[in-house]
Design an enzyme around this catalytic site. Structure first.
Site, short mmCIF file in Angstrom:
data_model
loop_
_atom_site.label_atom_id
_atom_site.label_comp_id
_atom_site.label_asym_id
_atom_site.label_seq_id
_atom_site.Cartn_x
_atom_site.Cartn_y
_atom_site.Cartn_z
N SER A 127 0.81 -1.22 0.00
CA SER A 127 0.00 0.00 0.00
C SER A 127 0.84 1.27 0.00
O SER A 127 1.91 1.33 0.61
CB SER A 127 -0.89 -0.02 1.25
OG SER A 127 -1.39 1.27 1.51
N GLU A 129 0.20 3.60 1.78
CA GLU A 129 0.29 4.02 3.19
C GLU A 129 1.69 3.76 3.76
O GLU A 129 2.07 4.34 4.77
CB GLU A 129 -0.75 3.30 4.04
CG GLU A 129 -2.15 3.86 3.92
CD GLU A 129 -2.27 5.26 4.51
OE1 GLU A 129 -2.01 5.43 5.70
OE2 GLU A 129 -2.62 6.20 3.76
N TYR A 151 -1.47 0.33 10.72
CA TYR A 151 -1.74 -0.32 9.43
C TYR A 151 -0.53 -0.19 8.50
O TYR A 151 -0.06 -1.17 7.92
CB TYR A 151 -2.98 0.31 8.78
CG TYR A 151 -3.19 -0.10 7.33
CD1 TYR A 151 -3.80 -1.30 6.99
CD2 TYR A 151 -2.77 0.74 6.29
CE1 TYR A 151 -3.99 -1.67 5.67
CE2 TYR A 151 -2.95 0.38 4.96
CZ TYR A 151 -3.56 -0.82 4.65
OH TYR A 151 -3.73 -1.19 3.33
P1 NDP Z 1 -11.40 -4.70 2.20
O1 NDP Z 1 -11.33 -4.12 3.55
O2 NDP Z 1 -12.58 -4.38 1.33
O3 NDP Z 1 -11.29 -6.30 2.31
C1 NDP Z 1 -10.51 -6.92 3.28
C2 NDP Z 1 -10.71 -8.42 3.20
O4 NDP Z 1 -9.88 -9.06 4.18
C3 NDP Z 1 -12.14 -8.88 3.49
O5 NDP Z 1 -12.48 -9.89 2.56
C4 NDP Z 1 -12.04 -9.47 4.90
O6 NDP Z 1 -12.98 -10.48 5.17
C5 NDP Z 1 -10.65 -10.08 4.82
N1 NDP Z 1 -10.08 -10.41 6.13
C6 NDP Z 1 -9.93 -9.57 7.20
N2 NDP Z 1 -9.38 -10.25 8.24
C7 NDP Z 1 -9.17 -11.52 7.83
C8 NDP Z 1 -8.64 -12.68 8.45
N3 NDP Z 1 -8.21 -12.68 9.71
N4 NDP Z 1 -8.56 -13.82 7.71
C9 NDP Z 1 -9.01 -13.85 6.44
N5 NDP Z 1 -9.55 -12.78 5.80
C10 NDP Z 1 -9.62 -11.63 6.48
O7 NDP Z 1 -10.05 -4.29 1.43
P2 NDP Z 1 -9.82 -3.91 -0.12
O8 NDP Z 1 -10.48 -4.91 -0.97
O9 NDP Z 1 -10.06 -2.47 -0.32
O10 NDP Z 1 -8.23 -4.09 -0.22
C11 NDP Z 1 -7.64 -5.36 -0.51
C12 NDP Z 1 -6.21 -5.37 0.00
O11 NDP Z 1 -5.45 -4.34 -0.63
C13 NDP Z 1 -6.05 -5.13 1.50
O12 NDP Z 1 -4.95 -5.88 1.94
C14 NDP Z 1 -5.73 -3.64 1.60
O13 NDP Z 1 -5.01 -3.37 2.77
C15 NDP Z 1 -4.89 -3.47 0.34
N6 NDP Z 1 -4.90 -2.15 -0.25
C16 NDP Z 1 -6.08 -1.54 -0.57
C17 NDP Z 1 -6.10 -0.34 -1.22
C18 NDP Z 1 -7.38 0.35 -1.56
O14 NDP Z 1 -7.33 1.57 -1.84
N7 NDP Z 1 -8.51 -0.34 -1.60
C19 NDP Z 1 -4.83 0.34 -1.58
C20 NDP Z 1 -3.64 -0.40 -1.21
C21 NDP Z 1 -3.69 -1.61 -0.59
P3 NDP Z 1 -14.47 -10.11 5.77
O15 NDP Z 1 -15.14 -9.36 4.65
O16 NDP Z 1 -15.06 -11.43 6.02
O17 NDP Z 1 -14.23 -9.27 6.97
P1 GDR Z 2 -6.92 5.77 3.56
O1 GDR Z 2 -8.48 5.84 3.19
O2 GDR Z 2 -6.68 6.05 4.99
O3 GDR Z 2 -6.21 6.62 2.55
O4 GDR Z 2 -6.61 4.22 3.31
P2 GDR Z 2 -9.71 6.57 3.89
O5 GDR Z 2 -10.75 6.67 2.83
O6 GDR Z 2 -10.11 5.91 5.17
O7 GDR Z 2 -9.14 8.03 4.24
C1 GDR Z 2 -8.68 8.93 3.23
C2 GDR Z 2 -8.41 10.29 3.86
O8 GDR Z 2 -9.65 10.90 4.21
C3 GDR Z 2 -9.53 11.48 5.50
N1 GDR Z 2 -10.84 11.61 6.13
C4 GDR Z 2 -11.65 10.59 6.47
N2 GDR Z 2 -11.51 9.25 6.30
C5 GDR Z 2 -12.52 8.45 6.72
N3 GDR Z 2 -12.43 7.13 6.52
N4 GDR Z 2 -13.66 8.96 7.30
C6 GDR Z 2 -13.83 10.30 7.50
O9 GDR Z 2 -14.84 10.75 8.03
C7 GDR Z 2 -12.78 11.17 7.06
N5 GDR Z 2 -12.62 12.51 7.04
C8 GDR Z 2 -11.44 12.76 6.49
C9 GDR Z 2 -8.58 10.53 6.24
O10 GDR Z 2 -8.05 11.17 7.39
C10 GDR Z 2 -7.57 10.26 5.12
O11 GDR Z 2 -6.61 11.26 5.07
C11 GDR Z 2 -7.12 3.52 2.18
C12 GDR Z 2 -7.38 2.07 2.61
O12 GDR Z 2 -8.05 1.40 1.57
C13 GDR Z 2 -6.07 1.36 2.90
O13 GDR Z 2 -6.32 -0.02 3.13
C14 GDR Z 2 -5.14 1.53 1.69
O14 GDR Z 2 -3.90 0.89 1.93
C15 GDR Z 2 -4.92 3.00 1.39
O15 GDR Z 2 -6.19 3.58 1.12
C16 GDR Z 2 -4.04 3.20 0.17
#
Ligand code: NDP
Ligand code: GDR
Length: 329
Positions: A127, A129, A151
């Site tokens: 990520s 992050e 995270y």
């Molecule tokens: P989500 O939060 O939508 O999905 C997370 C998944 O992980 C869910 O299917 C959840 O299952 C599963 N999970 C959580 N805990 C466990 C566990 N103990 N064992 C098995 N499965 C588990 O994430 P995204 O689809 O958005 O992201 C996918 C991956 O990419 C993540 O690793 C995230 O950190 C990473 N990522 C995401 C980005 C983004 O912008 N979306 C950017 C960069 C990286 P359940 O639904 O059952 O809770």
């Molecule tokens: P992020 O996503 O932390 O970048 O991680 P998120 O959408 O939670 O926050 C983005 C930015 O918005 C600001 N923010 C708020 N965020 C949330 N969730 N709720 C609020 O009310 C709010 N107000 C302001 C946050 O402070 C932040 O700066 C996502 C996740 O998908 C990670 O798993 C992934 O790795 C990174 O993107 C890339």
């Protein structure tokens, strides 16, 4: 027929990736956690070709069993505690799942093996992050890490251990350093979906304010459908490597808010948005913008969905969903 195992199948990316792999003729297996996971039905309905196997990233034995059963050519490790704000509340759980979980999947792959001619290929969901308090802009594969949350720290471990297993054991292990990607399937805890859902509800008179945290942070936002393609492309190369996947554009949270309200025909978002300190984080990531030129040159990857299209698609989707709920009573 190629076989793939996806951890995190019930998440945003897992569902898009499963659809992509099914469309390419893969047999797809998904790791499902919990004894009665309510999301199992959603997967059966949406992507009935996927076979769900019970297991958990905190349980190595279950991972070994699942890999033995699925006999995958490719493993995509998408499972994680992925909500940054939650990682401050539950840092140990985050370290265990998002960090150590990666090590367990890698160990399970090593234990089960795969045929000598056809070793299992591994994708790790790293990520942006990890860059946190960024040392340079834009961020590339060479930019040093400085995570700002439990995270981010856990993801740095997951990234480093993936590189280490590639270098130590010759595993075909790739790490995709993906910047924020959103969609109509994004969880409601993330800021983009929280905004588009609230915009739809405000437009329909179901809600009258939207409480947000810090509106200043800037993110590089793309559409998840584009990003799962990059994951697949990484595992089709001759050599394993790490890639940044991003749009190269950055926008402040308040810009997303403004654009989302305007899409619904509301020009003065400030009337509806209340800044609530409860949503601020102990440490913030102020600016992310990625340079994906390596992925573009080596993988031939290009994003298709622009920032405007992303916002419009999410708002339009939520307006439709909320209107349907209203008309159903
Ligand atoms: P989500 O939060 O939508 O999905 C997370 C998944 O992980 C869910 O299917 C959840 O299952 C599963 N999970 C959580 N805990 C466990 C566990 N103990 N064992 C098995 N499965 C588990 O994430 P995204 O689809 O958005 O992201 C996918 C991956 O990419 C993540 O690793 C995230 O950190 C990473 N990522 C995401 C980005 C983004 O912008 N979306 C950017 C960069 C990286 P359940 O639904 O059952 O809770
Ligand atoms: P992020 O996503 O932390 O970048 O991680 P998120 O959408 O939670 O926050 C983005 C930015 O918005 C600001 N923010 C708020 N965020 C949330 N969730 N709720 C609020 O009310 C709010 N107000 C302001 C946050 O402070 C932040 O700066 C996502 C996740 O998908 C990670 O798993 C992934 O790795 C990174 O993107 C890339």
């Amino acid at each position: 027929m190629k076989r793939a195992l996806i951890t995190g199948i019930t998440g945003q990316d897992g569902r898009y990736l499963a659809e992509l792999l099914v469309s390419k003729g893969y047999q797809v297996f998904g790791l499902l956690k919990g004894q009665a996971n309510p999301k199992a039905q959603m997967i059966h309905t949406e992507i009935p070709q996927v076979e769900l196997l019970a297991g958990d990233l905190t349980d190595l034995t279950s991972l070994v069993r699942v890999i033995e059963t699925a006999q995958p050519d490719e493993v995509y490790n998408l499972a994680a505690i992925s909500f940054v704000a939650m990682s401050f509340q539950q840092p140990e759980l985050t370290a265990n799942i998002t960090g150590l979980g990666v090590l367990r999947v890698l160990e399970a792959i090593r234990i089960v093996g795969g045929s000598q001619n056809n070793p299992i290929r591994f994708y790790q969901a790293s990520s942006s992050e990890m860059f946190g308090k960024v040392r340079e802009t834009p961020q590339t594969e060479m930019t040093p890490f400085h995570p700002r949350s439990p995270y981010g720290c856990a993801k740095v471990f997951g990234h480093d251990i993936t590189v280490n297993y590639r270098e130590s054991y010759g595993l075909f292990a790739c790490s995709g350093i993906l910047f924020n990607h959103e969609s109509e399937r994004r969880g409601h805890e993330f800021v983009t979906r929280k905004i588009t859902n609230a915009v739809a509800r405000i437009k329909l008179g179901l809600q009258n304010e939207l409480a947000l945290g810090n509106l200043e942070p800037q993110r590089d936002w793309g559409h998840a459908e584009d990003y799962v393609e990059a994951m697949w492309l990484m595992l089709q190369q001759d050599e394993p490597d790490d890639y940044v996947v991003a749009t190269g554009e950055t926008h402040a949270v308040k810009e997303f808010v403004d654009k989302a309200f305007r899409r619904a025909g509301i020009d003065d978002y400030e009337q509806y948005v209340r800044v609530d300190p409860r949503f601020f984080r102990p440490a913030e990531v102020d600016l992310l913008v990625g340079d994906a030129s390596k992925a573009e040159a080596k993988l031939g990857w290009h994003r298709r969905v622009s920032f405007d299209d992303l916002v419009h698609r999410m708002v339009d989707h939520d307006l439709k969903v909320e209107s349907e709920l209203v008309s159903r009573g």
